[in-house]
Design a protein around this motif. Structure first.
Motif, PDB file in Angstrom:
ATOM      1  N   ILE A  81       0.830  -1.208   0.000  1.00 40.95           N
ATOM      2  CA  ILE A  81       0.000   0.000   0.000  1.00 40.95           C
ATOM      3  C   ILE A  81       0.861   1.254   0.000  1.00 40.95           C
ATOM      4  O   ILE A  81       0.406   2.334  -0.407  1.00 40.95           O
ATOM      5  CB  ILE A  81      -0.981   0.003   1.201  1.00 40.95           C
ATOM      6  N   SER A  82       2.122   1.131   0.417  1.00 33.72           N
ATOM      7  CA  SER A  82       3.046   2.266   0.388  1.00 33.72           C
ATOM      8  C   SER A  82       3.636   2.482  -1.000  1.00 33.72           C
ATOM      9  O   SER A  82       4.266   3.519  -1.238  1.00 33.72           O
ATOM     10  CB  SER A  82       4.188   2.049   1.390  1.00 33.72           C
ATOM     11  N   ARG A  83       3.449   1.526  -1.902  1.00 37.60           N
ATOM     12  CA  ARG A  83       4.055   1.605  -3.240  1.00 37.60           C
ATOM     13  C   ARG A  83       3.034   1.921  -4.327  1.00 37.60           C
ATOM     14  O   ARG A  83       3.338   1.838  -5.511  1.00 37.60           O
ATOM     15  CB  ARG A  83       4.770   0.295  -3.567  1.00 37.60           C
ATOM     16  N   VAL A  84       1.820   2.270  -3.932  1.00 36.15           N
ATOM     17  CA  VAL A  84       0.798   2.677  -4.901  1.00 36.15           C
ATOM     18  C   VAL A  84       0.213   4.013  -4.463  1.00 36.15           C
ATOM     19  O   VAL A  84       0.233   4.350  -3.273  1.00 36.15           O
ATOM     20  CB  VAL A  84      -0.314   1.614  -5.053  1.00 36.15           C
ATOM     21  N   GLY A  85      -0.308   4.754  -5.420  1.00 39.29           N
ATOM     22  CA  GLY A  85      -0.785   6.104  -5.126  1.00 39.29           C
ATOM     23  C   GLY A  85      -2.226   6.170  -4.681  1.00 39.29           C
ATOM     24  O   GLY A  85      -2.974   7.034  -5.146  1.00 39.29           O
ATOM     25  N   MET A  86      -2.615   5.289  -3.781  1.00 44.98           N
ATOM     26  CA  MET A  86      -3.973   5.311  -3.252  1.00 44.98           C
ATOM     27  C   MET A  86      -4.012   6.057  -1.919  1.00 44.98           C
ATOM     28  O   MET A  86      -2.980   6.409  -1.351  1.00 44.98           O
ATOM     29  CB  MET A  86      -4.521   3.892  -3.129  1.00 44.98           C
ATOM     30  N   GLN A  87      -5.204   6.234  -1.377  1.00 45.52           N
ATOM     31  CA  GLN A  87      -5.379   7.062  -0.182  1.00 45.52           C
ATOM     32  C   GLN A  87      -4.989   6.350   1.110  1.00 45.52           C
ATOM     33  O   GLN A  87      -4.711   7.007   2.115  1.00 45.52           O
ATOM     34  CB  GLN A  87      -6.842   7.506  -0.078  1.00 45.52           C
ATOM     35  N   GLU A  88      -4.971   5.016   1.080  1.00 45.79           N
ATOM     36  CA  GLU A  88      -4.858   4.285   2.338  1.00 45.79           C
ATOM     37  C   GLU A  88      -3.523   4.495   3.050  1.00 45.79           C
ATOM     38  O   GLU A  88      -3.466   4.464   4.282  1.00 45.79           O
ATOM     39  CB  GLU A  88      -5.112   2.790   2.099  1.00 45.79           C
ATOM     40  N   SER A  89      -2.446   4.710   2.315  1.00 46.63           N
ATOM     41  CA  SER A  89      -1.174   4.993   2.983  1.00 46.63           C
ATOM     42  C   SER A  89      -1.268   6.302   3.759  1.00 46.63           C
ATOM     43  O   SER A  89      -0.722   6.431   4.862  1.00 46.63           O
ATOM     44  CB  SER A  89      -0.037   5.062   1.960  1.00 46.63           C
ATOM     45  N   TYR A  90      -1.985   7.275   3.199  1.00 46.94           N
ATOM     46  CA  TYR A  90      -2.232   8.545   3.891  1.00 46.94           C
ATOM     47  C   TYR A  90      -3.117   8.299   5.115  1.00 46.94           C
ATOM     48  O   TYR A  90      -2.863   8.851   6.198  1.00 46.94           O
ATOM     49  CB  TYR A  90      -2.937   9.529   2.976  1.00 46.94           C
ATOM     50  N   TYR A 146      -8.880  -5.081  -0.899  1.00 41.06           N
ATOM     51  CA  TYR A 146      -7.474  -5.135  -0.491  1.00 41.06           C
ATOM     52  C   TYR A 146      -7.045  -3.838   0.175  1.00 41.06           C
ATOM     53  O   TYR A 146      -6.360  -3.841   1.200  1.00 41.06           O
ATOM     54  CB  TYR A 146      -6.581  -5.400  -1.704  1.00 41.06           C
ATOM     55  N   ARG A 147      -7.431  -2.709  -0.414  1.00 37.61           N
ATOM     56  CA  ARG A 147      -6.960  -1.423   0.106  1.00 37.61           C
ATOM     57  C   ARG A 147      -7.541  -1.125   1.491  1.00 37.61           C
ATOM     58  O   ARG A 147      -6.888  -0.481   2.311  1.00 37.61           O
ATOM     59  CB  ARG A 147      -7.301  -0.293  -0.867  1.00 37.61           C
ATOM     60  N   PHE A 148      -8.763  -1.588   1.772  1.00 39.30           N
ATOM     61  CA  PHE A 148      -9.345  -1.354   3.089  1.00 39.30           C
ATOM     62  C   PHE A 148      -8.704  -2.248   4.149  1.00 39.30           C
ATOM     63  O   PHE A 148      -8.532  -1.839   5.299  1.00 39.30           O
ATOM     64  CB  PHE A 148     -10.851  -1.589   3.055  1.00 39.30           C
ATOM     65  N   LEU A 149      -8.348  -3.465   3.766  1.00 40.82           N
ATOM     66  CA  LEU A 149      -7.728  -4.388   4.714  1.00 40.82           C
ATOM     67  C   LEU A 149      -6.370  -3.888   5.195  1.00 40.82           C
ATOM     68  O   LEU A 149      -5.908  -4.277   6.267  1.00 40.82           O
ATOM     69  CB  LEU A 149      -7.580  -5.774   4.073  1.00 40.82           C
ATOM     70  N   THR A 150      -5.737  -3.020   4.408  1.00 43.09           N
ATOM     71  CA  THR A 150      -4.422  -2.507   4.819  1.00 43.09           C
ATOM     72  C   THR A 150      -4.507  -1.670   6.092  1.00 43.09           C
ATOM     73  O   THR A 150      -3.499  -1.509   6.785  1.00 43.09           O
ATOM     74  CB  THR A 150      -3.791  -1.652   3.706  1.00 43.09           C
ATOM     75  N   MET A 151      -5.683  -1.138   6.412  1.00 41.59           N
ATOM     76  CA  MET A 151      -5.820  -0.335   7.629  1.00 41.59           C
ATOM     77  C   MET A 151      -5.628  -1.182   8.889  1.00 41.59           C
ATOM     78  O   MET A 151      -5.270  -0.664   9.952  1.00 41.59           O
ATOM     79  CB  MET A 151      -7.185   0.355   7.656  1.00 41.59           C
ATOM     80  N   LEU A 152      -5.861  -2.489   8.779  1.00 46.63           N
ATOM     81  CA  LEU A 152      -5.692  -3.377   9.928  1.00 46.63           C
ATOM     82  C   LEU A 152      -4.225  -3.669  10.225  1.00 46.63           C
ATOM     83  O   LEU A 152      -3.858  -3.965  11.367  1.00 46.63           O
ATOM     84  CB  LEU A 152      -6.407  -4.709   9.669  1.00 46.63           C
ATOM     85  N   THR A 153      -3.383  -3.601   9.206  1.00 44.33           N
ATOM     86  CA  THR A 153      -2.019  -4.120   9.307  1.00 44.33           C
ATOM     87  C   THR A 153      -1.198  -3.518  10.445  1.00 44.33           C
ATOM     88  O   THR A 153      -0.531  -4.253  11.177  1.00 44.33           O
ATOM     89  CB  THR A 153      -1.287  -3.940   7.966  1.00 44.33           C
ATOM     90  N   PRO A 154      -1.184  -2.192  10.658  1.00 44.63           N
ATOM     91  CA  PRO A 154      -0.369  -1.654  11.765  1.00 44.63           C
ATOM     92  C   PRO A 154      -0.766  -2.225  13.117  1.00 44.63           C
ATOM     93  O   PRO A 154       0.107  -2.475  13.969  1.00 44.63           O
ATOM     94  CB  PRO A 154      -0.641  -0.146  11.702  1.00 44.63           C
ATOM     95  N   PHE A 155      -2.048  -2.470  13.306  1.00 46.83           N
ATOM     96  CA  PHE A 155      -2.518  -2.935  14.613  1.00 46.83           C
ATOM     97  C   PHE A 155      -2.367  -4.444  14.752  1.00 46.83           C
ATOM     98  O   PHE A 155      -2.193  -4.944  15.871  1.00 46.83           O
ATOM     99  CB  PHE A 155      -3.957  -2.462  14.802  1.00 46.83           C
ATOM    100  N   LEU A 156      -2.383  -5.150  13.636  1.00 50.43           N
ATOM    101  CA  LEU A 156      -2.013  -6.568  13.680  1.00 50.43           C
ATOM    102  C   LEU A 156      -0.529  -6.707  13.976  1.00 50.43           C
ATOM    103  O   LEU A 156      -0.113  -7.624  14.704  1.00 50.43           O
ATOM    104  CB  LEU A 156      -2.354  -7.247  12.350  1.00 50.43           C
ATOM    105  N   ALA A 157       0.289  -5.809  13.404  1.00 51.31           N
ATOM    106  CA  ALA A 157       1.728  -5.831  13.687  1.00 51.31           C
ATOM    107  C   ALA A 157       1.981  -5.558  15.164  1.00 51.31           C
ATOM    108  O   ALA A 157       2.842  -6.201  15.794  1.00 51.31           O
ATOM    109  CB  ALA A 157       2.443  -4.796  12.823  1.00 51.31           C
ATOM    110  N   LEU A 158       1.234  -4.629  15.736  1.00 54.63           N
ATOM    111  CA  LEU A 158       1.384  -4.324  17.160  1.00 54.63           C
ATOM    112  C   LEU A 158       0.945  -5.513  18.012  1.00 54.63           C
ATOM    113  O   LEU A 158       1.600  -5.854  19.008  1.00 54.63           O
ATOM    114  CB  LEU A 158       0.567  -3.080  17.505  1.00 54.63           C
ATOM    115  N   SER A 159      -0.128  -6.172  17.612  1.00 53.71           N
ATOM    116  CA  SER A 159      -0.605  -7.366  18.335  1.00 53.71           C
ATOM    117  C   SER A 159       0.437  -8.478  18.283  1.00 53.71           C
ATOM    118  O   SER A 159       0.727  -9.135  19.294  1.00 53.71           O
ATOM    119  CB  SER A 159      -1.919  -7.859  17.727  1.00 53.71           C
ATOM    120  N   ALA A 160       0.996  -8.706  17.092  1.00 56.16           N
ATOM    121  CA  ALA A 160       2.019  -9.742  16.938  1.00 56.16           C
ATOM    122  C   ALA A 160       3.251  -9.401  17.762  1.00 56.16           C
ATOM    123  O   ALA A 160       3.898 -10.298  18.333  1.00 56.16           O
ATOM    124  CB  ALA A 160       2.384  -9.887  15.463  1.00 56.16           C
TER     125      ALA A 160
END
Length: 568
Positions: A138-147, A344-358
C-alpha cells in the motif's frame, strides 16, 4: 547494538522496500483515478457511470466545485498534484508521497507501541510493519490508504499524549504548555485525516469510546472542544462543497449520498459499492487477507490472541485496561471493513494494529520463557527466530513488490496482491508515446464534449506553441482489450491533458463510414499509430487496413509482446 541504532536500521530497510523501483508496476488499480484527476485538480476521469458536477454544470462551473471532489475529499489529489508539478507526470511522482508516509508510519507504530506498552514492543511492531507485504504494497501505490494509515497512527499518538498529565522537570513544576499543545495538534491532524478519506472518521468513535471508559473528565476540558473546532474548520471545504452540492443537485457527494440512503439520478450505478450481503463480506474477508499478507504474518497475528487471553486469567481488569485501546481499534476497524467491504486497500488499515498485536505476542513469549528457564540459549533461539521471521518477510515483500514477477507458489512464496500493480506492459507503452510525442504539439485535434475539456485542450496547445514545438499531424487509434485504469493514465491522459487525438477503432471506422474513405487525409493527418493489444484478434476490416504496415512491438518486463503498434 543500541535500540536507537536498531530503529534507524528498521527505518532504512523499510525505506528500501518502499522506494526501490517505486515506479515499476503498471497503473492498473484505483491509484489511476486519483493521479489522473490530481494532475490537473480536475474532477473528471472519463467515468460515464459516475459523472461529476463539472459535467453537469459545464459552461457555468461554480466556485464551490473547486473545494472538493464528487467522491473523495481533496487532500490526496492536492498532494499528488504538487509532487507531479515538481517531478513530472510519472508513476514515481504520484507514488512517492505514499512511500514517504509508509516509512513515517513505521516510525509512528514504534512510538505508539512504546507509549502503550514498551520500547521493545514498539521496535518489534516497527520491524513487522516495515517489512510485511501488506504495508509495503500500500506504500508503493498512489492510493489514499497509505495517507489514512499515517494520519490514523499520528492522531492516535497525539490523542494518547494529550491524555497524559504534564511531567515536571527536575527542580521545576509541571510544564503546562507541553500538555496544551497535544490537543491542538490532534485537532489539526484529525482535520487533515478527514480531508484524506472519509474512512478516517472511524477515529471519532474509537477516541470517544476510550474517553467514555477511561477519561470521562476530558469531555469537560475546553482543549477537547477546541480540538474538535479546529478539525471542523480544517474539514470545512468539504462541508461547504456538500452544502452547495445539495442546494444545486438535491443530494450530497457520492460517498455521503450512499451513506444517507440518497439515490441520485446521476449515480444509479455505484462502482465499488457492490459488496454483497454481510455474509458474503465475512466469507470473502479471510481469502483476501490471505491474498494480501504473508502467511507467516497472519499466523503471528492469529497467535497474538493468546497474549491477550492468558493474562486474563491472572488479572482480567488490568489486562482489559492495558489492551483496551488496541482492542477498540481492531474491533472498530473490522466493523468498518465489514460495512464498506473487504477490498485489499481497506484491509491494509488493519495491518499496523495486527503488527502491534504480533509484537505483543512475541515479547510475551520471550519474557515468559526467559524468566522461567533462565537459559541464555533461549535468548539466542529467540533472536534466531526473530531473524528468520524478518528475513522471510523481507523476501516475501521483495518477491511480490520489487521483483518484476514473483517466483514460487501462492500463498507460500508469492501473493495475489502483485496483480494490483502487475507488469503487463502499459508502462512500456507509455514510455513509447512519451518519447514519440516529446517536444511536439498536436497539429490536429478533435472537439471534446465539454467546455472545461476544451479549455484544457487549448491550454495544452498554446503551451506547446509557446515552447516552439513543431506541429505533429498524428492520430492514435486503439484496438483490442485495454485495462480501463491503465488506459486512463497511459493514453487518455495524453488525450485529455495534452490534446493528442486518440480514438477507438470503432470510432475510426464510424467516421470513415459517415465522411468518406479519405476523411482523415482531408483533415490533414499524416502519421498514424494503431495500437493493438497482443491478446486481441484483428477483424477482417482492420486486418486489411493494417496489412504490410510497419510494426513496432511493445514488450513487457518479462519479454512477452504486450502490444503491437502499426505505424504508417
Amino acid at each position: 547494538m543500541s535500540k536507537r541504532n536498531i530503529l534507524i536500521l528498521i527505518l532504512i530497510v523499510s525505506a528500501a522496500l518502499r522506494l526501490i523501483s517505486l515506479s515499476s508496476g503498471d497503473t492498473i488499480n484505483d491509484e489511476v483515478f486519483m493521479s489522473f484527476r490530481g494532475l490537473g485538480m480536475i474532477d473528471f476521469d472519463e467515468a460515464s457511470a459516475q459523472t461529476t458536477p463539472l459535467e453537469w454544470l459545464d459552461g457555468n462551473i461554480p466556485w464551490w466545485t473547486h473545494f472538493s471532489f464528487h467522491d473523495h475529499p481533496p487532500l490526496v489529489f492536492f498532494v499528488q498534484h504538487i509532487f507531479m508539478k515538481i517531478l513530472g507526470e510519472n508513476n514515481l511522482a504520484f507514488r512517492l508521497p505514499s512511500a514517504l508516509l509508509g516509512i513515517a508510519s513505521v516510525y509512528l507504530i514504534y512510538l505508539l507501541g512504546a507509549l502503550l506498552y514498551s520500547e521493545n514492543i514498539g521496535l518489534i511492531a516497527a520491524t513487522l510493519l516495515g517489512t510485511t507485504l501488506n504495508n509495503v504494497y500500500i506504500s508503493r501505490v498512489g492510493m489514499q490508504e497509505s495517507y489514512v494509515i499515517f494520519f490514523m497512527l499520528l492522531a492516535s499518538y497525539l490523542f494518547l499524549k494529550s491524555l497524559e498529565a504534564p511531567t515536571p522537570e527536575k527542580g521545576r513544576g509541571p510544564d503546562q504548555s507541553v500538555g496544551k499543545k497535544y490537543p491542538l495538534w490532534l485537532g489539526m491532524v484529525l482535520g487533515l485525516a478527514f480531508l484524506v478519506k472519509y474512512t478516517s472518521f472511524i477515529l471519532v468513535p474509537i477516541f470517544l469510546v476510550y474517553l467514555a471508559f477511561f477519561k470521562r473528565d476530558y469531555f469537560t476540558n475546553k482543549k477537547f472542544w477546541l480540538a474538535i473546532t479546529l478539525s471542523i474548520i480544517i474539514f470545512s471545504p468539504v462541508i461547504i462543497y456538500n452544502v452547495m452540492l445539495y442546494k444545486t443537485a438535491g443530494h450530497f457527494d457520492f460517498q455521503f449520498s450512499y451513506l444517507f440512503g440518497q439515490n441520485p439520478k446521476e449515480w444509479q450505478v455505484a462502482p465499488g459499492k457492490e459488496i454483497g450481503t454481510l455474509k458474503d463480506r465475512i466469507f470473502v474477508s479471510i481469502p483476501r487477507m490471505i491474498s494480501s499478507n504473508s502467511w507467516l504474518f497472519l499466523l503471528l497475528s492469529a497467535f497474538s490472541i493468546l497474549a491477550f487471553i492468558f493474562p486474563l486469567f491472572n488479572n482480567p481488569k488490568e489486562t482489559i485496561k492495558k489492551h483496551s485501546f488496541l482492542v477498540a481499534y481492531l474491533i472498530f476497524l473490522i466493523l468498518l471493513i465489514l460495512k464498506i467491504g473487504p477490498s485489499y486497500r481497506f484491509l491494509t488499515m488493519l495491518t499496523p494494529f495486527l503488527a502491534l498485536s504480533a509484537a505483543i505476542f512475541l515479547n510475551y513469549i520471550y519474557q515468559n520463557y526467559s524468566n522461567v528457564l533462565k537459559n541464555i540459549r533461549i535468548s539466542k533461539m529467540y533472536l534466531i527466530i526473530l531473524s528468520i521471521i524478518l528475513a522471510f518477510e523481507i523476501f516475501y515483500s521483495i518477491n511480490n513488490q520489487i521483483a518484476d514477477y514473483p517466483i514460487g507458489p501462492a500463498p507460500w512464496l508469492s501473493s495475489k496482491i502483485r496483480f494490483e500493480n502487475y507488469n503487463w506492459g502499459y508502462n512500456e507503452l507509455g514510455d513509447f508515446f512519451e518519447k514519440e510525442l516529446a517536444d511536439k504539439v498536436p497539429a490536429l485535434t478533435f472537439n471534446p464534449k465539454y467546455k472545461f475539456l476544451d479549455d484544457l485542450r487549448n491550454s495544452a496547445i498554446e503551451k506547446g506553441v509557446a515552447s516552439g514545438y513543431p506541429p505533429y499531424p498524428a492520430l492514435i487509434v486503439l484496438a483490442g482489450n485495454f485495462d480501463k485504469g491503465a488506459k486512463l493514465w497511459t493514453l487518455d491522459r495524453l488525450h485529455i491533458y495534452h490534446a493528442w487525438p486518440i480514438i477507438s477503432i470503432e470510432t475510426y471506422f464510424q467516421f470513415l463510414k459517415e465522411n468518406g474513405f479519405d476523411y482523415y487525409g482531408r483533415m490533414g493527418f499524416k502519421k498514424y499509430y494503431f495500437v493493438v493489444s497482443a491478446n486481441s484478434a484483428l477483424t477482417p476490416e482492420l486486418n486489411k487496413l493494417l496489412e504490410n504496415k510497419y510494426i513496432i512491438p511493445i514488450y513487457n518486463k518479462r519479454g512477452d509482446e504486450a502490444f503491437k503498434i502499426y505505424t504508417f
